[in-house]
Design a protein around this motif. Structure first.
Motif, mmCIF file in Angstrom:
data_model
loop_
_atom_site.group_PDB
_atom_site.id
_atom_site.type_symbol
_atom_site.label_atom_id
_atom_site.label_comp_id
_atom_site.label_asym_id
_atom_site.label_seq_id
_atom_site.Cartn_x
_atom_site.Cartn_y
_atom_site.Cartn_z
ATOM 1 N N LYS A 704 0.819 -1.204 0.000
ATOM 2 C CA LYS A 704 0.000 0.000 0.000
ATOM 3 C C LYS A 704 0.860 1.265 0.000
ATOM 4 C CE LYS A 704 -4.604 0.990 1.678
ATOM 5 N NZ LYS A 704 -5.672 0.595 2.621
ATOM 6 N N LEU A 705 1.987 1.224 0.723
ATOM 7 C CA LEU A 705 2.892 2.368 0.718
ATOM 8 C C LEU A 705 3.493 2.586 -0.665
ATOM 9 C CD1 LEU A 705 4.740 1.888 4.134
ATOM 10 C CD2 LEU A 705 3.082 3.668 3.546
ATOM 11 N N GLU A 706 3.893 1.489 -1.315
ATOM 12 C CA GLU A 706 4.429 1.599 -2.669
ATOM 13 C C GLU A 706 3.369 2.127 -3.628
ATOM 14 O OE1 GLU A 706 6.873 1.363 -6.014
ATOM 15 O OE2 GLU A 706 7.374 1.290 -3.874
ATOM 16 N N LEU A 707 2.146 1.662 -3.447
ATOM 17 C CA LEU A 707 1.058 2.105 -4.308
ATOM 18 C C LEU A 707 0.765 3.592 -4.089
ATOM 19 C CD1 LEU A 707 -1.012 1.265 -6.404
ATOM 20 C CD2 LEU A 707 -2.539 0.535 -4.574
ATOM 21 N N ARG A 708 0.838 4.041 -2.836
ATOM 22 C CA ARG A 708 0.609 5.461 -2.568
ATOM 23 C C ARG A 708 1.679 6.328 -3.221
ATOM 24 N NH1 ARG A 708 -1.425 3.960 2.855
ATOM 25 N NH2 ARG A 708 -3.638 4.541 2.915
ATOM 26 N N ASP A 709 2.925 5.833 -3.218
ATOM 27 C CA ASP A 709 3.992 6.588 -3.888
ATOM 28 C C ASP A 709 3.706 6.708 -5.381
ATOM 29 O OD1 ASP A 709 5.342 6.949 -1.529
ATOM 30 O OD2 ASP A 709 6.675 5.229 -1.797
ATOM 31 N N ARG A 710 3.234 5.616 -5.984
ATOM 32 C CA ARG A 710 2.918 5.663 -7.411
ATOM 33 C C ARG A 710 1.766 6.643 -7.681
ATOM 34 N NH1 ARG A 710 4.809 1.174 -10.343
ATOM 35 N NH2 ARG A 710 6.636 0.325 -9.253
ATOM 36 N N VAL A 711 0.766 6.630 -6.811
ATOM 37 C CA VAL A 711 -0.369 7.528 -6.990
ATOM 38 C C VAL A 711 0.057 8.979 -6.785
ATOM 39 C CG1 VAL A 711 -2.657 8.167 -6.109
ATOM 40 C CG2 VAL A 711 -2.061 5.762 -6.399
ATOM 41 N N ASP A 712 0.989 9.218 -5.861
ATOM 42 C CA ASP A 712 1.516 10.583 -5.680
ATOM 43 C C ASP A 712 2.183 11.087 -6.961
ATOM 44 O OD1 ASP A 712 0.624 10.840 -3.100
ATOM 45 O OD2 ASP A 712 2.487 10.145 -2.182
ATOM 46 N N ASN A 713 2.942 10.194 -7.625
ATOM 47 C CA ASN A 713 3.568 10.582 -8.892
ATOM 48 C C ASN A 713 2.509 10.871 -9.957
ATOM 49 O OD1 ASN A 713 6.189 10.325 -7.897
ATOM 50 N ND2 ASN A 713 6.286 8.147 -8.405
ATOM 51 N N LEU A 714 1.429 10.096 -9.935
ATOM 52 C CA LEU A 714 0.338 10.344 -10.883
ATOM 53 C C LEU A 714 -0.246 11.736 -10.673
ATOM 54 C CD1 LEU A 714 -1.779 9.470 -13.016
ATOM 55 C CD2 LEU A 714 -3.097 8.463 -11.151
ATOM 56 N N PHE A 715 -0.413 12.137 -9.419
ATOM 57 C CA PHE A 715 -1.008 13.446 -9.159
ATOM 58 C C PHE A 715 -0.034 14.577 -9.482
ATOM 59 C CE2 PHE A 715 -4.426 11.155 -7.390
ATOM 60 C CZ PHE A 715 -5.490 12.039 -7.268
ATOM 61 N N LYS A 716 1.261 14.330 -9.407
ATOM 62 C CA LYS A 716 2.211 15.328 -9.889
ATOM 63 C C LYS A 716 2.028 15.539 -11.398
ATOM 64 C CE LYS A 716 5.737 14.381 -6.374
ATOM 65 N NZ LYS A 716 7.101 13.856 -6.118
ATOM 66 N N PHE A 717 1.746 14.438 -12.096
ATOM 67 C CA PHE A 717 1.460 14.524 -13.536
ATOM 68 C C PHE A 717 0.171 15.304 -13.778
ATOM 69 C CE2 PHE A 717 -0.535 12.710 -17.368
ATOM 70 C CZ PHE A 717 0.458 12.952 -18.297
#
Length: 849
Positions: A704-717
């Protein structure tokens, strides 16, 4: 004065090479095939004397049979027309020559100019690219012929095999990556015999081979005489438009505009190839361009065009025309929207033809060099229409299948029984899959490819359906076919269209004669099918709601986006054991596309709501958590760049969660917790013993932590999308018929141009002569006035990144509403975009998320 017509110009360019086409076998690669299919050029090739028109990638040794039926005194010659770089087409051309083995003349026409070949990044060809390639081809051909004569084991490469073979098999017998690259590097930089062509002759190797290389620029998909896009499998459409940096969104889209012009050495291959294409298009159409650009990449293309066009503008009398170059990233909403266009619905709902070649499997091409530029695999424009489902008649279909099976028996009487069995199995497979009647949107039997498509581009969904109904009724009256069903005037229902199509296709003669309108009607029926239309209408309703909320507050827009994501999570959990989604329900991919639309709208309406993005921290937090939960419920989502490498972990996590839930249902007593003091007394005694439940909790938390990091990068996009530079103060429609969705950028730009309003950021690229007047003679009062687009009688608008059907209709509406309906306007783009294409570009493999 003659009107501009890109279809006529393309057909005339084919007639100009009639000397090479006569008595030759014409080989077209996938991009050229797609282009000439829309153009309707196949009958023209036969009219000019071509013996046959064949596929370059799927060539067969049976092609030699065509030449056997002609005068035996004529030496075999072939014409190869490719939309790719010569280095990418080399292996296919070499295989064709080696398989046929009796070719005396080989004329090669490429859509990429000699200058573009030499300037392409990491290109193995130099300034005399055509001469160098001709030398390489003859050298490789001689070596393979010699090797084939000395090694009898290689003779099998020219034999035709009935069984299907994968694309990679057999290539190693001809050439390898190392051979291709070393062959290109060893070419000497000898002088070309002609500037744009090469003609050379091989040494005697049992026979003489004459090779000529020429430039054939007009390879494009003409949707109408004034609308075109580039072929999906051509080098120009596949070229990278932006490299990865802070202002890039996708390699298939221009970078975000910042107002900074890139240096010449930093201009990517997409900009360079696009400039070369437009330059030669203007030459062929005999136009002198006044170049205007909007967007950073378009300014680079305009600068390259100005440098090239200044060489032929001086002292040549040409018809003046205005060229307006526009970056697709200046308006990402229009191609993402599910607008009111029948053509867009057709292209979105119908399946596409599979790509003939895969860039990931092309050995020996520059795309596989580690230092080479990225190339895109765009979906082909050739849609496949399931005609059998629309016009199927059980009796006629069974008779047709029996005829096909009888033909197969007769064709294979001299072959083995095993081959007969294979062909019978194939015919039964065709019967089971109902693929005998499989049509295409473009009917090459009709004049100019598809004249019906030209009229459909300017129509909305209801108007287009009514027009098709009118065409079907006229065809039935012309064929004297009576109808058993009463057709009501007005809107065309699905049942009425289906009845008209079946009546027109009942007889084989009328089916063949009216194939064009029947195929277009069948495509319309497929697009208006309840499954596809419900999904499209649901998207349209959601986009309107987002548009309304964007005019309210950021909280309401964020709540709407979160609600769409949460609903997609429920759909994902329900679809885990299903193959198809329910009608009108959104998957997570759909919700992410709507999230992109929401963020672009938020960037326009709430530019200062958050420190980085248009929403507050709390609003974004709820959206992030909703996306994380949706991904955990639906881990099978594919082609999302920001989730690469997590697919297996997400799938395993979902399986563990579902298995634990099933165990809890079977053993509900395990859910009770017994607070025994002995459990606390043993705490810390056995440190080596591990609790599997604790390990699972740890693994879930880590995932879940790894997934949150990926989602954070998505929101930067997404923040990057919301900060797009938008053009304001443009002219809007005086009577907007849709109160929820505004017109697209092309409509607003054209209206502003025709009303002589200033356009922020529009740059005019003056020619060399103009710059001399401006800098030198201008001080003496001899300056050259800056031209205006509205002064031109011909305007060419080219969107770097692609166009869609709504924009074609809106551009025509803008002309009709203006005071200058006499303007001849041509609209072009890199490719034809659908909402699914935009989702792939922004979130798929070529995205920079």
């Amino acid at each position: 004065m003659a009107t501009v017509d890109v279809i006529k110009c393309c057909l005339d360019s084919i007639r100009q090479i009639s000397d090479d086409i006569k008595d030759a076998i014409v080989y077209l690669d996938a991009g050229s095939t797609e282009s000439f299919q829309f153009l309707g050029a196949f009958p023209l090739f036969l009219e000019l004397g071509a013996l046959a028109v064949c596929s370059l990638e799927n060539m067969s040794s049976l092609d030699k049979v065509v030449h056997c039926n002609t005068n035996s005194n004529l030496a075999m010659k072939i014409v190869v027309i490719t939309s790719r770089l010569l280095s990418d087409a080399h292996r296919y051309i070499l295989r064709t020559l080696t398989t046929l083995q009796s070719v005396h003349r080989c004329a090669i026409y490429t859509a990429i100019s000699e200058v573009a070949h030499s300037a392409y990044p990491d290109s193995p060809l130099g300034p005399d690219a055509f001469y160098e390639y001709g030398s390489l081809l003859t050298q490789d051909y001689e070596e393979l012929v010699k090797k084939n004569e000395t090694d009898p084991n290689l003779s099998g490469i020219s034999e035709f095999k009935e069984s299907t073979v994968s694309e990679e098999e057999g290539w190693s017998e001809l050439t390898s990556i190392e051979d291709d690259v070393s062959g290109f590097d060893s070419i000497s930089t000898a002088k070309a015999l002609q500037k744009d062509d090469f003609i050379g002759r091989s040494r005697d190797v049992g026979q003489k081979l004459m090779v000529s290389v020429h430039h054939f620029p007009l390879i494009m998909c003409t949707l109408s005489p004034r609308v075109f896009v580039l072929p999906s499998e051509g080098s120009v459409a596949e070229a990278c438009l932006s490299s990865e940096h802070e202002n890039s969104l996708s390699s298939g889209l221009p970078p975000l505009s910042t107002g900074n012009l890139a240096y010449a050495e930093d201009v990517g291959p997409g900009a360079a190839l696009t400039a070369q294409f437009l330059y030669h298009l203007a030459l062929k159409m005999d136009l002198k361009l006044e170049i205007f650009s909007l967007g950073d990449l378009s300014k680079n293309v305009g600068k390259l065009l100005t440098d090239m066009s200044s060489l032929y503008d001086v002292g040549r009398r040409k018809r003046s025309a205005g060229l307006l170059l526009i970056d697709r990233t200046l308006d990402l909403l229009t191609p993402c929207y599910h607008g009111d266009s029948l053509v867009d619905r057709i292209f979105s709902s119908l399946p596409r033809r599979q790509r003939t070649t895969s860039l990931n499997q092309m050995k020996g091409s520059q795309s596989q060099l580690k230092t080479g530029p990225v190339k895109l695999e765009r979906p082909p424009l050739d849609v496949q229409i399931p005609l059998g489902k629309i016009i199927r008649d059980e009796n006629s279909t069974s008779r047709l299948l029996e005829s096909v099976e009888a033909f197969m028996h007769g064709w294979t009487t001299s072959d083995s029984d095993a081959q007969i069995v294979d062909l019978i199995k194939f015919s039964k497979k065709v019967n089971a899959e109902d693929e005998l009647l499989h049509g295409s949107l473009v009917s090459t039997d009709n004049f100019r490819g598809a004249p019906y498509l030209e009229a459909m581009l300017d129509r909305r969904t209801k108007d287009g359906a009514m027009l098709i109904k009118k065409w079907l009724q006229e065809s039935l009256r012309r064929e004297n076919v009576s109808l058993d069903v009463k057709i009501r005037p007005g809107f065309a229902s699905k049942s009425e269209l289906q009845s008209l199509v079946k009546a027109l296709a009942k007889r084989q003669s009328t089916l063949i004669k009216n194939k064009g309108i029947i195929q277009l009607a069948a495509a319309t029926l497929h697009a208006l099918d309840e499954l596809h239309s419900a999904s499209w209408d649901a998207f349209n309703s959601a986009e309107k709601i987002l548009h309304v909320n964007a005019g309210d507050t950021s909280q309401s827009l964020a709540a709407q986006i979160s609600d769409l994501i949460n609903k997609s999570a429920i759909v994902g959990s329900q679809m885990h054991y299903k193959t198809e989604k329910s009608q009108g329900l959104f998957t997570l991919q759909d919700a992410l596309l709507l999230t992109i639309i929401g963020y672009i709208l938020a960037g326009e309406n709430f530019p200062t709501s958050g420190s980085e993005g248009p929403f507050s921290w709390q609003e974004e937090h709820f959206m992030k958590e909703a996306i994380v939960d949706a991904i955990l419920e639906n881990p099978t989502i594919s082609k999302l760049k920001f989730l690469q490498g997590l697919s297996e972990e997400l799938e395993a996590n979902l399986n563990k969660t579902r298995s634990s839930d099933e165990k809890k249902e079977d053993h509900p007593q395990l859910d009770t917790v017994d607070f025994d003091d002995d459990q606390w007394g043993n705490w810390g005694d056995d440190e080596d013993e591990k609790d599997p439940n604790k390990d699972q909790v740890y693994d879930n938390m880590q995932l879940k932590l790894e997934l949150r990091d990926r989602v954070d990068n998505l929101f930067k996009f997404l923040h990057k999308l919301s900060r797009m530079k938008r053009i304001t103060s443009l002219s809007e429609s005086k009577h907007n018929d849709d109160p929820y969705l505004s017109k697209g950028l092309l409509y607003k730009l054209l209206m502003s141009v025709l009303e002589k309003r200033d356009i922020p950021g529009l740059e005019y690229h003056s020619s060399t002569v103009g710059r001399i007047f401006k800098s030198g003679f201008g001080r003496f009062g001899l300056g050259q006035a800056k031209p205006s687009l509205v002064e031109q009688n011909v305007i060419l608008i080219f969107v770097v990144g692609g166009i869609n059907g709504v924009e074609v209709r809106e551009v025509q509406e803008a002309l009709n509403e203006s005071s200058r309906p006499d303007i001849e306007l041509i609209l072009g783009g890199t490719t034809f975009l659908t909402p699914d294409d935009m989702r792939e570009l922004l979130l798929g493999d070529y995205s920079y998320t």
